[in-house]
Design a protein around this motif. Structure first.
Motif, PDB file in Angstrom:
ATOM      1  N   GLN B  12      -8.489  -1.664  15.754  1.00 43.41           N
ATOM      2  CA  GLN B  12      -7.486  -1.624  14.685  1.00 43.41           C
ATOM      3  C   GLN B  12      -6.205  -2.329  15.115  1.00 43.41           C
ATOM      4  O   GLN B  12      -5.570  -3.029  14.335  1.00 43.41           O
ATOM      5  N   LEU B  16      -4.397  -5.482  13.285  1.00 43.93           N
ATOM      6  CA  LEU B  16      -3.026  -5.310  12.830  1.00 43.93           C
ATOM      7  C   LEU B  16      -2.090  -6.256  13.583  1.00 43.93           C
ATOM      8  O   LEU B  16      -1.177  -6.848  13.007  1.00 43.93           O
ATOM      9  N   LYS B 194     -15.800  -2.165   2.594  1.00 44.36           N
ATOM     10  CA  LYS B 194     -15.399  -2.038   3.998  1.00 44.36           C
ATOM     11  C   LYS B 194     -16.616  -2.007   4.893  1.00 44.36           C
ATOM     12  O   LYS B 194     -17.745  -1.820   4.438  1.00 44.36           O
ATOM     13  N   PRO B 203     -11.687  -2.018   6.327  1.00 43.16           N
ATOM     14  CA  PRO B 203     -11.857  -2.608   5.004  1.00 43.16           C
ATOM     15  C   PRO B 203     -11.827  -4.142   5.130  1.00 43.16           C
ATOM     16  O   PRO B 203     -11.137  -4.673   6.002  1.00 43.16           O
ATOM     17  N   LYS B 206      -8.420  -5.878   5.253  1.00 42.03           N
ATOM     18  CA  LYS B 206      -7.723  -5.945   6.536  1.00 42.03           C
ATOM     19  C   LYS B 206      -8.229  -7.122   7.358  1.00 42.03           C
ATOM     20  O   LYS B 206      -7.442  -7.857   7.962  1.00 42.03           O
ATOM     21  N   PHE B 275      -3.002  -5.715   4.195  1.00 42.65           N
ATOM     22  CA  PHE B 275      -3.277  -4.690   5.206  1.00 42.65           C
ATOM     23  C   PHE B 275      -2.898  -3.307   4.688  1.00 42.65           C
ATOM     24  O   PHE B 275      -3.647  -2.355   4.823  1.00 42.65           O
ATOM     25  N   ILE B 276      -1.711  -3.225   4.109  1.00 43.58           N
ATOM     26  CA  ILE B 276      -1.225  -1.961   3.564  1.00 43.58           C
ATOM     27  C   ILE B 276      -0.740  -2.215   2.148  1.00 43.58           C
ATOM     28  O   ILE B 276       0.392  -2.631   1.950  1.00 43.58           O
ATOM     29  N   PRO B 277      -1.574  -2.000   1.137  1.00 44.29           N
ATOM     30  CA  PRO B 277      -1.200  -2.391  -0.227  1.00 44.29           C
ATOM     31  C   PRO B 277      -0.289  -1.393  -0.932  1.00 44.29           C
ATOM     32  O   PRO B 277      -0.061  -1.528  -2.127  1.00 44.29           O
TER      33      PRO B 277
END
Lengths: 412, 360, 333
Positions: B12, B16, B194, B203, B206, B275-277
């Motif tokens: 992860q 990221l 995902k 997912p 990402k 990434f972070i919606p």
């Protein structure tokens, strides 16, 4: 250039000072508010100001004012923006009290800013309505003029856990994942105590810092703990993030309940079907069933608009199609409590009104209202809200239900 | 068990970290070329996030396709920003057309006051909020003043001034977006499935964000090293006097690289929302600014590719160290990972200020 | 520019006049005390920040960390020692702790960050501020994120009227004392070896080193002084006045930005600058909050850009230029 710069600044200042100021006319009851209209708490501040304006509208135009000294007086509301900064709270609050001569004041949103203004309000002996400071600690400091409308943080998740106990007596494992702030921690401690009392095992208890941008490591840890019940949250953004990333990581507990974030309309809009089945405790929610008839049945005084009237008034006050949330409802209820207390003692004197507020119990669209000797709210009970098919449904307590709980929640 | 969690976190973190790295390249590029730290960095990421959100909600455009749009918006904002507020501070010549006499300055000061007064008096007739009116007026008058009077190069406090100016530009962006979209936290829902890796779940959005970041970093690298335009810009970074001698229009290269930096930053905002919606709001940029500082230092502050690798290292360390701190009782591991990342920043600044990649 | 003789410390006159006038206004005009206190806070913040930044040109972006630990120094004393029967002495101990904490932190930061220059220094100090905040939260030092609320303890130590007077009056008076201390120290440094060395450093650090000036020593002296003043400011304006402390509230970089704005509005490296800047900033902010609630940042941010770009010397810088060659020259620096 120097002189001209000075001139320029002084002209600006002169303009600023010449701006229309509301003076105590004698026929109005003045209420002042150093609100958090910008800065970190801008969102809650906007709601609260809208809430107060809606309540003022109802009191002046529907109710016809407040009866005091044999005269119907109107309420005038004066709001400044403290920018969510503690320095500004003290000076603006003092200005409201001394220059604008307001009779009563509101605290800004959040426990910290409420505390920042408290010494000034106490010095001048003016009632200071706390509509957004949920910390229990405020009421252990010996303040005399703070009156709370928001309920204390420690009870936020009590109803949620009771609901699980009732529906699913076999559920055992509870995970707590809260924001690391004074408020969220008091919710967490309250929830932990309640969970133990009800016979749950707390298998996971962690916090995350404010303004977090990624929760993956914490959630992986949480996943490994295998919790059936996940409760947590803190603010608006982190609650959305927690929900989203739980879905990303395929963590599927039987129940997910988040404070603050999950009860707001924006939560469902932002998350779409990922919000399905997620719950949250709320002080007030559109759809609660408090009514004049209900109050009469219980023998409690009723004041204020009905729920639908209130929503219309709120939309008019903010000038856009925005639904009130509990920040607005709290601020409105605080004003309604003042009206009842003023009429009871027939005076605008803060000491007398404060004493009356101590004895007051009433109900409004916001629900019950009652404070103890320290000014802490004890009469208001919370409701639990669940997202069902894109709508917010009140599922707990059973008496206030607008729909049955969906348990376990559907998978992400 | 521990190993599984650690490797899950590292995967992860890698994904990221690539996005974080991409989100820092603009900051490093601007610092590398102009020695300006863009304190308003996060606000531009926020603009990118709102671009993705708006295009998805209003037009149904998937965020990947919002990238070119975001890049164009970013480049234009960057140009405005550079000529409006940065160039007068950093460029030796300033941009004033001519030096004004004292009377001329007086006229300008007088007209500023006059226009503000006029707007104040007339605001009641128009249904525009006085504040927005005032804001537009100030910006307009500033532009005129700058055009005629010009900025002056500041010798002593130039650095301080650029910090403050970039910060203020960030504030303006936040406040303007707040007026347009309110301070509500928003989000969009773009679900394309995902993949379950056993130790963790990723997912596709990402993965796509990470691959997009990598692709942009590679394109930038090729552009800098293989194209004429890119090499001209690089020459300014390495030796601006030499570049001037060789006939490169240095002033234009400054402007171009500044707006390219902002363009990259706004673009990264789109990738971050993949990434972070959720949680998209006007004030979301702050934490990213801080992260970008740490990452930029890891990468050597002045190097865009350094920043990309810095991001990857940062992602790995921040996510990896969680597992470590989680096993020490009495600590809040999440806050400790943040503490750790800032300690790392100080250590690197002390022992290797040129970043992790380059040897001194 | 060496200034000799008895006129050396004349510039303290306008400083004292300014603070005296502010104090007098607060005492004479009823109901303006909190505004005066807010203005004095900004002046002091600027003055303390300027002591290091103005003289050296180093931008300490994490400056607020010193105010934060100063606040904690006072808070820790009142929160923990009130039960020990020390009465009002907890405040004296609090000031000592505030100074101690801020000096210790400045020594640690100085050892690491002062070797760096320019943007590297600014970023390193941001790192210190953020890192310290997360350490307090992560390792749960001083109650972690729950912070400390100690009105109750103050009432116990000073009596109820005493605690109230402290919060609404005496804390502000003490802040004035910190403000004047900061101004006097700035002037003393400017008129002594420290100032000359640092001026040389600001113009060209390497050249100063070559000339045999012990740059590091003077840099650290100014840095520690500035940090200690910040600690005392935190102890008065935040701890004694507001009587609560949360880590997210005090380690808030926004205050450093405010300090920079104040210093630049007034003129960096001048003695009167922070006072003028603080007054302009505070008054503008106060009235914008009243007249345009919710929009002040939107209005204020472009004005700040305009002032910085168009008037880089700041108010006092411009004034100094105008006064060169006149009798007033000796008073304004």
């Amino acid at each position: 250039m120097g002189k001209r710069a000075v001139l320029f600044v002084s002209v600006l200042l002169a303009l600023a000072m010449a701006a229309p100021a509301v003076h105590a006319a004698g026929h109005e009851i003045l209420v002042g508010h150093p609100a958090t209209l910008s800065g970190s708490y801008a969102k809650a501040g906007e709601q609260a100001v809208g809430g107060v304006k809606a309540a003022v509208d109802w009191i002046n135009n529907t109710r016809g004012g407040v009866m005091v000294g044999g005269e119907k007086k109107m309420i005038a509301y004066k709001v400044y923006d403290c920018e969510s900064k503690k320095e500004s709270v003290t000076s603006l609050l003092e200005r409201l009290i001394t220059t604008d001569k307001v009779h009563f004041t509101y605290a800004p949103y959040s426990s910290g800013l409420t505390l920042a203004g408290a010494p000034v309000a106490e010095k001048y002996g003016v009632i200071y309505m706390d509509h957004g400071g949920a910390s229990d600690n405020i009421f252990k400091q010996g303040f005399e003029y703070i009156v709370q409308t928001i309920g204390p943080g420690s009870s936020y998740h009590a109803g949620t856990l009771e609901m699980v106990r009732k529906i699913d007596p076999a559920a055992k494992k509870v995970a707590l994942a809260y924001e690391d702030s004074e408020f969220a921690r008091s919710v967490m401690d309250g929830a932990e105590a309640k969970a133990k009392e009800l016979g749950f095992d707390v298998v996971f208890k962690r916090t995350y810092p404010a303004k977090v941008t990624d929760l993956t490591p914490l959630l992986s840890d949480l996943k490994a703990a295998g919790a059936e019940i996940v409760i947590g949250g803190g603010h608006f953004q982190d609650g959305q993030l927690l929900n989203q990333q739980m879905a990303d990581l395929d963590i599927n507990p039987k129940l997910l309940s988040l404070i603050a974030a999950a009860t707001l309309p924006a939560f469902g809009e932002a998350l779409g079907d990922k919000a399905e089945g997620v719950m949250g405790p709320s002080h007030w929610e559109y759809g609660v069933t408090y009514s004049e008839a209900g109050a009469k049945k219980l023998g409690i005084t009723w004041i204020g608009p009905s729920q639908d009237e209130y929503v219309a008034l709120f939309k008019k006050a903010v000038g856009k199609d925005m639904l009130p949330d509990y920040h607005a409802a709290e601020a409105s209820a605080a004003l309604l409590s003042l009206v009842l207390a003023i009429e009871k003692v027939d005076s605008l004197d803060s000491d007398k009104v404060r004493a009356a507020l101590g004895d007051l119990t009433f109900m409004s669209f916001y629900g019950g209202w009652d404070v103890d000797d320290t000014g802490k709210q004890i009469g208001h009970s919370m409701v639990d809200v669940q997202w069902q098919k894109g709508e917010r449904v009140i599922i707990w307590p059973e008496a206030a239900q607008t729909g049955a709980p969906v348990y376990p929640k559907p998978k992400f | 068990m521990l190993f599984e969690q650690l490797s899950g976190n590292l995967i992860q973190g890698l994904v990221l970290g690539m996005v974080y790295g991409m989100a820092t390249m603009g900051l490093s590029l601007i610092f590398g070329v102009l020695q300006v730290v863009n304190v308003g960095h996060g606000a531009f990421i926020m603009v990118g996030a709102f671009t993705a959100l708006t295009m998805f909600q209003a037009m149904g455009v998937p965020p990947v396709l919002a990238i070119p749009m975001a890049f164009i918006i970013g480049m234009s904002l960057g140009m405005l920003f550079y000529y409006g507020a940065v160039k007068p501070l950093v460029s030796p010549s300033g941009i004033g057309i001519r030096k004004l006499s004292a009377r001329g300055k007086g006229v300008i000061a007088g007209s500023v006051v006059g226009v503000i007064l006029l707007m104040w008096l007339t605001s009641g007739f128009f249904k525009v909020n006085i504040a927005i009116y005032l804001f537009l007026g100030i910006v307009f008058l500033y532009a005129i003043a700058l055009y005629i009077y010009g900025g002056r190069r500041q010798d002593k406090a130039a650095e301080l001034a650029t910090l403050l100016v970039t910060f203020s530009v960030g504030v303006i962006l936040e406040e303007v977006v707040k007026q347009l979209f309110t301070s509500e936290a928003r989000g969009y829902n773009w679900d394309i499935g995902k993949i379950d890796l056993g130790i963790t779940v990723l997912p596709y959005t990402k993965l796509l964000a990470a691959m997009g970041s990598l692709a942009i970093a590679v394109i930038l690298y090729l552009w800098f090293n293989k194209t004429r335009a890119g090499m001209a810009m690089r020459s300014v970074v390495e030796d601006d006097v030499g570049a001037r001698v060789c006939g490169v229009n240095v002033d234009w290269q400054y402007a171009l690289s500044f707006s390219l930096g902002i363009g990259l930053t706004v673009t990264s905002g789109v990738l971050l929302t993949m990434f972070i919606p959720v949680g998209i709001n006007p004030y979301m940029g702050g934490p990213y600014t801080l992260k970008a500082f740490v990452i930029a230092v890891l990468g050597g502050l002045a190097s865009p590719y350094g920043a990309f690798f810095g991001g990857v290292v940062f992602g790995l360390l921040e996510n990896g160290s969680y597992t470590l701190f989680a096993n020490i009782p009495g600590l809040e591991p999440f806050a400790m990972t943040r503490f750790f990342s800032f300690v790392m920043l100080l250590v690197i600044l002390l022992i290797r200020p040129t970043g992790l990649l380059k040897a001194k | 520019m060496m200034v000799k003789g008895s006129g050396k410390y004349l510039p303290v006159v306008p400083v004292l006049v300014a603070y005296g006038a502010l104090l007098g206004y607060g005492l004479m005009v009823p109901g303006k005390w909190q505004l005066v206190s807010q203005l004095a806070f900004y002046c002091t913040l600027g003055q303390a920040f300027n002591l290091f930044m103005g003289m050296t040109g180093y931008v300490d972006f994490g400056y607020v960390a010193f105010m934060g630990v100063g606040t904690y120094g006072m808070a820790v004393s009142i929160y923990n020692l009130t039960d020990k029967g020390l009465g009002g002495w907890v405040i004296v101990i609090g000031f000592a702790l505030a100074a101690l904490f801020s000096v210790l932190l400045s020594l640690a930061v100085g050892a690491v960050a002062l070797r760096l220059r320019g943007a590297y220094f600014a970023i390193a100090t941001i790192g210190v501020n953020e890192g310290f905040r997360f350490l307090i939260e992560g390792a749960r030092i001083w109650n972690g994120s729950e912070g400390m609320i100690f009105t109750r303890h103050m009432k116990q130590a000073l009596g109820k009227p005493g605690a109230m007077a402290m919060g609404t009056f005496w804390a502000d008076v003490m802040m004035f004392a910190v403000a004047i201390l900061a101004a006097v120290l700035t002037l003393v440094y400017m008129r002594n070896k420290v100032g000359y060395a640092l001026t040389a450093l600001r113009e060209d650090e390497d050249a100063a080193k070559v000339m045999g000036i012990n740059v590091t020593k003077y840099k650290i002296i100014a840095f520690i002084t500035s940090a200690a003043l910040a600690g005392l400011l935190g102890a008065t304006a935040w701890a004694l006045k507001l009587q609560y402390v949360y880590p997210t509230d005090v380690f808030e970089i926004h205050y450093t930005v405010e300090a920079i704005i104040i210093v630049l509005l007034g003129g960096a490296g001048t003695l009167m600058g922070p006072i003028v800047g603080g007054l302009i900033y505070g008054i503008a902010k106060y009235f914008l909050a009243i007249v345009l609630p919710g929009f002040q940042l939107l209005i204020f941010a472009p004005i700040i850009i305009a002032i910085i770009v168009l008037f880089p010397e700041g108010t006092v810088g411009i004034l100094k230029k105008k006064l060169t060659g006149t009798a007033l020259q000796r008073y304004v620096i």
